[in-house]
Design an enzyme around this catalytic site. Structure first.
Site, PDB file in Angstrom:
ATOM      1  N   LYS A 141      13.591  -6.376  -6.856  1.00  0.00           N
ATOM      2  CA  LYS A 141      13.136  -5.124  -7.038  1.00  0.00           C
ATOM      3  C   LYS A 141      14.055  -4.013  -7.721  1.00  0.00           C
ATOM      4  CE  LYS A 141       9.259  -5.857  -4.127  1.00  0.00           C
ATOM      5  NZ  LYS A 141       8.543  -5.618  -2.705  1.00  0.00           N
ATOM      6  N   GLN A 154       9.533  -2.577   2.685  1.00  0.00           N
ATOM      7  CA  GLN A 154       9.352  -4.080   2.615  1.00  0.00           C
ATOM      8  C   GLN A 154       8.513  -4.550   3.856  1.00  0.00           C
ATOM      9  OE1 GLN A 154      10.169  -5.617  -0.143  1.00  0.00           O
ATOM     10  NE2 GLN A 154       8.949  -7.609   0.656  1.00  0.00           N
ATOM     11  N   ASP A 170       3.162   1.065  -3.517  1.00  0.00           N
ATOM     12  CA  ASP A 170       2.644  -0.322  -3.230  1.00  0.00           C
ATOM     13  C   ASP A 170       1.041  -0.176  -3.057  1.00  0.00           C
ATOM     14  OD1 ASP A 170       4.165  -2.319  -3.101  1.00  0.00           O
ATOM     15  OD2 ASP A 170       5.087  -1.843  -1.036  1.00  0.00           O
TER      16      ASP A 170
END
Lengths: 363, 363
Positions: free
Chosen positions: A123, A167, A190
């Site tokens: 990422k 994460q 997200d």
């Protein structure tokens, strides 16, 4: 761009155009220039059972026919994602030169799980390449909940950070739901916040962010010319981060969606009825050729690392779908790696860009 | 009470009990004494595809077999709802005598739609009977958005009101989404707020309120001894207020859910695969006998008023299901009226009671 969802006739057209126009005035519709996918509310259609889309019509736009000799088309997520990332980089440059601002993404990584480290590294590299600023807060496995919340707070309050992600999975002892709920809604790139999920599910509502993997799956279908409306879609797996939002999203595109899970009887029989199969379980080779209808389109979200000394990194990634069997039955399949994975990263960059554009009111 | 969802073996049992215990400490679990349905997070199960519930086991708990002679059992929502309302009245009395407080419900009714007026009247009468305070703000068809929002604000701020609902549908010119979003989350007894919907969809999350009609449907199934886990369920219709939340709820009970809508091809074929059919379209006799698998359980949410001079009120209510045909195929059917309708009202009272208990921290 709207053509894919406008084949239901006049009624459909009018409804969609009305929604589409209403949305044109909203600042955050910028991402729809980069993607094939329109604002969700523009997909909303009148539920008129007296004017059901007739079957013959749908047959005309069916997925390509197959023969015994067929080898499925490969849906090249890697190349599609690179195209999108290049467009994102252009847009980041335009933003920089117009208003002197750059989008920023912050990632919180807890513990030393190998796969999480790799995902985060990917990422960050992708951010760099697109010109997006990034910061990583690495916390040890032994850290306290307060340390995570404190890192989250710092990023929430930093006006140069427009997207924050934790994460997942976190080490088991943490309450993921509690931690994620502290994430500022406007930075939830997200898209896992329950308010976002509710707005994804509800007709007439537009979430601030669509979760990256489901958004990537839809984009792969649209860019591969796959009709979604009126098709039977099966989503295998119902995780909060992939299976559930993918099923909600497919439903907003007017697929007839069935979610299969571990308590489903005869999942292979149900999967075999589907025109579109999205597999998101994380169990290598769960979906065999016998699970697929000839001509089905298969999106393989599974990523399961297995040791492989012969590979460059010492491991390789397996999907949920038995690729060798699927290519003989399906009309199109995403490979693993190189299918959904790169799209997820591209969608994360796009969500971050959109968040920054919204923050600076930059159109 | 948990038995219905605990038949998946040891793994299931442990997971559910853990969640159940975790929830026992939460103030708002009081409603689970009145209902068969446990907290949603206690339904969450590990998605372990290597330990799938085996088919033989599920066959053992299947819906009763049928013969050609069978007439389906009637699922008597009216009687079940009366039982629940009587228990709610007991609980309201206990609250009054313990802390001197009474739950309060406020309803905003805009315009002069006959059916809306009847629904509101029924809700108010049911409140009176259960000892719940109620207030109705009737606004003319010609009122402004500000007037609605102002009424909403007054109820939001009134500490004696614990549930507020805006009777839907509003006249077309109003933005329902905007108005509903002003409703205080803690008083959203209809459960239509997107945050509630997200928490309904997401595993591990508990909404403050489950929408009344879906909650009533599940309660009817549980009280009729219908196993949900592992069953094929079809929800016909995907409205934000019934179809969508019912499908999300059935999925949290581990049914394999397919949502049929106006763009579904061959809905009758798919419906015929279902063990549980929930019809929520609002189109009289849409679901014929040929849509049903022998032995299916049918929940008819449809309410469609048609003029009938021979009836007491000058009209009668029709459901989505052709009852005369369904009773010859299904193992159990809800009648219309007297099925889901009374349950919806009972669940509204229960949500209001629970909201008041939460407000006063009364266990």
């Amino acid at each position: 761009m709207l053509a894919a969802v406008l084949r239901g006739g006049e009624l459909t057209l009018q409804t969609s155009l009305r929604s589409w126009r209403a949305l044109s005035s909203i600042a955050y519709n910028g991402s729809y220039r980069l993607l094939k996918s329109p604002p969700l509310v523009s997909l909303d259609l009148l539920e008129d059972w007296t004017r059901r889309v007739d079957q013959d019509h749908l047959e005309n736009v069916a997925i390509p026919k197959t023969s015994n000799q067929l080898t499925a088309a490969l849906i090249d997520g890697k190349t599609i994602a690179e195209e999108i990332r290049s467009e994102i980089a252009d847009e980041v440059r335009r933003m920089k030169s117009s208003i002197g601002k750059t989008p920023g993404l912050a990632v919180i990584l807890v513990g030393d799980r190998r796969d999480c480290q790799i995902y985060v590294r990917n990422k960050i590299l992708a951010c760099e390449e697109a010109g997006i600023r990034s910061e990583v807060e690495e916390l040890p496995e032994s850290c306290s909940e307060d340390e995570i919340l404190s890192a989250l707070k710092t990023f929430n309050e930093n006006p140069e950070i427009h997207g924050v992600l934790v994460q997942l999975p976190l080490p088991e002892r943490f309450d993921e739901g509690k931690i994620l709920s502290r994430l500022q809604l406007e930075k939830d790139v997200d898209g896992f916040h329950p308010l976002n999920m509710g707005n994804l599910a509800l007709k007439g509502r537009e979430p601030l962010f669509i979760p990256c993997t489901p958004k990537g799956c839809i984009e792969l279908l649209l860019r591969s010319g796959v009709e979604i409306m009126g098709k039977r879609a099966v989503v295998i797996g119902r995780s909060n981060i992939v299976g559930l939002p993918t099923s909600l999203l497919l439903q907003r595109y007017h697929a007839t969606v069935t979610v299969l899970h571990a308590f489903t009887k005869n999942p292979e029989t149900i999967a075999r009825e589907a025109d579109i199969v999205v597999a998101a379980v994380g169990m290598p080779n769960l979906v065999r050729g016998s699970w697929l209808k000839p001509g089905a389109v298969v999106i393989d979200v599974g990523t399961y690392p297995v040791e492989d000394p012969s590979s460059d990194h010492g491991y390789r990634i397996l999907g949920d779908v038995c690729y060798e069997e699927a290519v003989k039955v399906a009309s199109a399949v995403t490979p693993v790696p190189g299918g959904v994975g790169p799209m997820t990263v591209a969608m994360l960059l796009l969500n971050t860009l959109e968040s920054a554009k919204r923050f600076y009111d930059f159109v």
